[in-house]
Enzyme design. Structure first.
Site, PDB file in Angstrom:
ATOM      1  N   LYS A 189      69.453  16.364  74.643  1.00 46.78           N
ATOM      2  CA  LYS A 189      69.296  17.591  73.768  1.00 46.78           C
ATOM      3  C   LYS A 189      70.812  17.980  73.144  1.00 46.78           C
ATOM      4  O   LYS A 189      72.339  18.163  73.598  1.00 46.78           O
ATOM      5  CB  LYS A 189      69.328  19.374  74.401  1.00 46.78           C
ATOM      6  CG  LYS A 189      69.015  20.070  73.020  1.00 46.78           C
ATOM      7  CD  LYS A 189      68.694  21.123  73.416  1.00 46.78           C
ATOM      8  CE  LYS A 189      67.931  22.001  71.644  1.00 46.78           C
ATOM      9  NZ  LYS A 189      68.300  21.963  70.932  1.00 46.78           N
ATOM     10  N   ARG A 240      69.895  21.375  58.341  1.00 47.68           N
ATOM     11  CA  ARG A 240      68.247  22.291  58.370  1.00 47.68           C
ATOM     12  C   ARG A 240      67.898  23.386  57.563  1.00 47.68           C
ATOM     13  O   ARG A 240      66.880  23.823  57.217  1.00 47.68           O
ATOM     14  CB  ARG A 240      67.822  22.371  59.845  1.00 47.68           C
ATOM     15  CG  ARG A 240      66.808  23.373  59.923  1.00 47.68           C
ATOM     16  CD  ARG A 240      66.518  23.425  61.474  1.00 47.68           C
ATOM     17  NE  ARG A 240      67.382  24.561  62.215  1.00 47.68           N
ATOM     18  CZ  ARG A 240      67.503  24.773  63.917  1.00 47.68           C
ATOM     19  NH1 ARG A 240      66.750  23.520  64.208  1.00 47.68           N
ATOM     20  NH2 ARG A 240      67.914  24.882  63.831  1.00 47.68           N
TER      21      ARG A 240
HETATM   22  S1  IVH Z   1      63.799  16.630  68.147  1.00 53.22           S
HETATM   23  C1  IVH Z   1      59.959  18.272  65.307  1.00 53.22           C
HETATM   24  N1  IVH Z   1      65.555  15.725  69.963  1.00 53.22           N
HETATM   25  O1  IVH Z   1      67.718  20.565  68.562  1.00 53.22           O
HETATM   26  C2  IVH Z   1      61.517  18.353  66.671  1.00 53.22           C
HETATM   27  N2  IVH Z   1      65.499  17.374  68.627  1.00 53.22           N
HETATM   28  O2  IVH Z   1      66.773  23.599  69.755  1.00 53.22           O
HETATM   29  C3  IVH Z   1      62.900  17.987  65.958  1.00 53.22           C
HETATM   30  N3  IVH Z   1      67.829  18.321  69.042  1.00 53.22           N
HETATM   31  O3  IVH Z   1      66.360  21.425  65.143  1.00 53.22           O
HETATM   32  C4  IVH Z   1      63.556  17.360  66.861  1.00 53.22           C
HETATM   33  N4  IVH Z   1      68.744  16.349  70.300  1.00 53.22           N
HETATM   34  O4  IVH Z   1      68.478  20.202  65.585  1.00 53.22           O
HETATM   35  C5  IVH Z   1      65.057  17.016  68.695  1.00 53.22           C
HETATM   36  N5  IVH Z   1      67.342  14.915  71.222  1.00 53.22           N
HETATM   37  C6  IVH Z   1      66.753  15.527  70.257  1.00 53.22           C
HETATM   38  C7  IVH Z   1      67.747  16.343  69.919  1.00 53.22           C
HETATM   39  C8  IVH Z   1      67.217  17.321  69.023  1.00 53.22           C
HETATM   40  C9  IVH Z   1      68.996  17.806  69.843  1.00 53.22           C
HETATM   41  C10 IVH Z   1      68.404  19.431  68.299  1.00 53.22           C
HETATM   42  C11 IVH Z   1      67.080  19.518  66.208  1.00 53.22           C
HETATM   43  C12 IVH Z   1      66.378  20.713  66.940  1.00 53.22           C
HETATM   44  C13 IVH Z   1      67.186  21.690  67.158  1.00 53.22           C
HETATM   45  C14 IVH Z   1      66.373  22.668  68.491  1.00 53.22           C
END
Ligand code: IVH
Length: 707
Positions: free
Chosen positions: A120, A141
């Protein structure tokens, strides 16, 4: 409503207001006021209250929304597919119940699910829209439905990736990802900013003391930019810039982690393959992702990444598990805030609260005095922290930190822990403001204050034992002479026992002398001495940096060496000649000249040269044959894992006339040692061959290219 309900309603409203405020600070100002952990706790508290009192839930609650409204300075972009957040888990149980829900909804209660486990990234979420292979729009966003138009800026970040490659390009595709700044680039940027701040402080002090005529000549110094708080803010601040050229000048990366929509192309059946498909089109996709099976696979990935967190080039704040099959993702759907097919499993916070027990002053290499908070030890960012820097007098004022205060400290990886804020509501009644003393706590010399008293320095110079110690540590440090094993305690002892007085005395030490020090034995003493002597040869840039000339950091030392390719030339240069060099202004020029004019500095340099320290800077021209490059006609052995491909290192060496081998023998002149170089380094040390790390090697190669 009865009074108990009224109380709960009031609590809910208060929590929402707090969360709205912190959303605004984080998303809009890029300047958060509380820790991520505290934010998560507030959100969880609100979630729990709303869960037990669903009558108070409204669509406007921060539990139902993501992000913060769009800033007024960018045009708006509507996200056709909303940009959602992720549900968070902090415990294994929460991961378990997520998996349980997924299995129930996909009617696969017994069989384990295949997830893609990802890091993440702690950056700024962006959405990229491609039409017929071209980037047509990029957006932040925002509140999840409307974001800011940052197309021009993202073109600078993406470079070639603004145009998709291959034959199977969709008519339209919207990709989601994260923009971030690598930790090392962030550190470099902030180092430069702090260097500029120091130069500014000095220039301002001179400006303020100057009379009218002098002032006209000096020109009022321009206030430099403040350092960034953390890599995430640096990335967000760099992307949310009105001038794309500013974005361009910042070292940013983007990694894609999801496809929101695609038309005119069939998506692969799984998230895993989708990521590969994106990579095939030339888009940068997340690294370190793995396919894992069931909860155990997820938790195992979590443990491994948590261990690696500090050494990764980027800040990550957890891992993400995603159901890999896209048809299942579709079937699981999402809530108003987050998809049901993904979960963010957060790492323990890098920010924690503790209590300030004392405030003490530390004396640096050039006398600069830094206040340090001695803390009630607290476990944060994977280590126990008992000290945190308070930077300077201004910072103490800004934070208004006092002994007895509860504070938030941050420790991320190897970064020096710092106090982020004071919890004023918890201040003990009799906490007194901190008063800076008039005398140095180490040598009792007067403290002089510059820039309205913000910058404090000890006037004791090399009489001050603290300054001598820091000087020697700096000389030996990685970016300077890179002497291994010369730690704080050792230098302190050497000074206390009068074995050394200046850096030049290091070269006269004997094994017996070192061995006599606490916690040293014959082997460690021999190793230290070997390191001191093996690193006698440095580039001019490193040597100049190692001398610790006030205001000459790594970048300035490199500029100096590139323009005045011999030590003698640098030592003789006058202020005017120095100022002709781009990036060297009057204040730095003066500092350099003053340094080399001081008799004791010249004596130290003479002694270093007499001891065999050398800092060759070849004067070769690019078109000349390579016979005067440091590596020309030398035999160089490469060993261990370098960060660059070995073939690239080989080519660079051959281009400057070196012979490259894999073995170490008596004929070898240099060994370039990467990670786990192991036995070859030992061999080299036995044969008294100079061992270079990758950075030194690059410095030496580049010395030629710059001159
Ligand atoms: S998927 C619909 N994958 O974390 C889901 N997000 O706290 C889309 N982020 O808004 C997100 N690493 O900006 C996804 N490996 C990852 C991520 C990730 C960082 C961010 C992203 C999201 C936020 C949520």
């Amino acid at each position: 409503m009865n009074s108990a309900q009224r109380k709960i309603a009031a609590k809910i409203v208060a929590l929402r207001e707090q969360l709205e405020y912190h959303n605004y600070c984080y998303h809009h100002l890029d300047n958060p006021q509380i820790t991520d952990g505290e934010y998560d706790r507030l959100l969880q508290e609100l979630e729990a209250l709303e869960k037990s009192h669903p009558e108070f839930v409204t669509a406007a609650s921060p539990t139902q929304k993501v992000g913060s409204a769009v800033a007024k300075t960018f045009s708006e972009v509507a996200h056709e597919v909303p940009m959602l957040s992720l549900a968070n888990a902090f415990t294994h149980e929460q991961v378990n119940s997520f998996d349980q829900r997924v299995r129930e909804r996909t009617a696969l209660e017994d069989a384990p699910i295949e997830y893609v486990a990802e890091v993440k990234l702690d950056g700024l979420a962006v959405s990229l829209r491609f039409e017929n292979g071209w980037l047509v729009r990029a957006a932040t966003r925002g509140d999840g439905r409307q974001g800011e138009n940052i197309t021009q800026n993202m073109r600078q970040v993406l470079g070639d990736a603004t145009r998709l490659q291959g034959d199977l390009i969709p008519e339209m595709m919207e990709v989601r990802g994260e923009v971030l700044m690598r930790k090392d680039r962030f550190a470099q940027l902030n180092r430069e900013r702090r260097e500029q701040q120091q130069q500014y402080a000095q220039a301002m002090a001179e400006y303020e003391q100057a009379d009218e005529t002098q002032r006209r000549q000096l020109k009022k110094p321009k206030k430099p930019e403040q350092p960034f708080v953390n890599p995430r803010n640096a990335a967000a601040g760099s992307v949310r810039q009105l001038d794309p050229q500013v974005t361009r000048s910042r070292p940013l990366n983007m990694y894609c982690h999801a496809v929101a929509e695609a038309r005119g192309a069939k998506l692969p059946p799984t998230h895993w393959e989708t990521m590969q498909w994106l990579a095939g089109m030339g888009l940068p996709v997340l690294q370190l992702s793995e396919r894992v099976i069931g909860v155990n696979g997820c938790l195992e990935y979590y443990r491994r990444m948590r261990k690696r967190r500090a050494e990764l080039p980027f800040d990550i704040d957890g891992v993400v598990y995603k159901v890999s099959r896209l048809d299942w993702q579709h079937a699981l759907g999402h809530t108003s805030r987050a998809p049901r097919w993904a979960l963010a499993h957060k790492f323990p916070a890098q920010e924690e609260r503790t209590v300030v027990e004392k405030i003490e002053l530390q004396v640096g290499r050039s006398g600069a005095i830094t206040p340090v908070a001695r803390l009630k030890p607290v476990f944060v960012g994977g280590a126990t922290v008992a000290n945190a820097t308070l930077h300077n007098r201004d910072e103490i004022e800004r934070l208004d930190v006092r002994v007895g205060d509860s504070v938030i400290v941050r420790r991320a990886g190897d970064v020096i822990p710092e106090v982020l804020s004071v919890l004023m509501a918890e201040r003990p009644p009799r906490a007194r403001k901190f008063k800076f003393p008039a005398r140095c706590p180490v040598c009792d010399s007067h403290i002089v204050y510059a820039r309205d008293g913000v910058i404090a320095s000890c006037s004791g110079g090399l009489h001050c034992a603290a300054q001598r110690k820091e000087n020697i540590k700096h000389f030996a440090s990685r970016a300077a002479m890179n002497i291994d094993g010369l730690g704080d305690k050792l230098v302190e002892q050497m000074l206390a026992q009068k074995l050394i007085n200046t850096v030049a005395d290091l070269y006269a030490l004997s094994v017996e002398q070192i061995e006599s020090l606490e916690r040293m034995a014959k082997k460690s003493a021999t190793n230290l001495l070997a390191s001191i002597h093996q690193r006698k040869r440095a580039t001019l840039a490193r040597f100049l940096y190692a001398l610790g000339i006030p205001l000459v950091g790594e970048a300035t030392a490199q500029t100096l060496a590139a323009n005045l390719p011999q030590l003698a030339k640098v030592m003789e240069a006058g202020e005017e000649a120095l100022q002709e060099i781009a990036d060297i202004g009057p204040v730095v020029a003066k500092s350099i000249v003053t340094f080399f004019r001081q008799q004791h500095n010249r004596e130290v340099i003479d002694k270093l040269l007499a001891a065999g320290v050398r800092c060759p800077q070849p004067t070769g021209r690019r078109d000349a044959s390579n016979h005067n490059h440091i590596f020309a006609d030398k035999t160089v052995a490469l060993s261990g894992a370098l960060t660059m491909p070995r073939s690239a290192a080989k080519r660079m060496l051959q281009a400057v006339g070196a012979q490259v081998t894999g073995n170490v023998s008596k004929k070898t002149d240099y060994v370039v040692a990467g990670e786990n170089a192991g036995s070859k380094v030992e061999q080299a040390e036995n044969l008294q061959i100079t061992v270079l790390d990758e950075q030194q090697f690059l410095d030496m190669i580049q010395a030629q290219l710059q001159s």
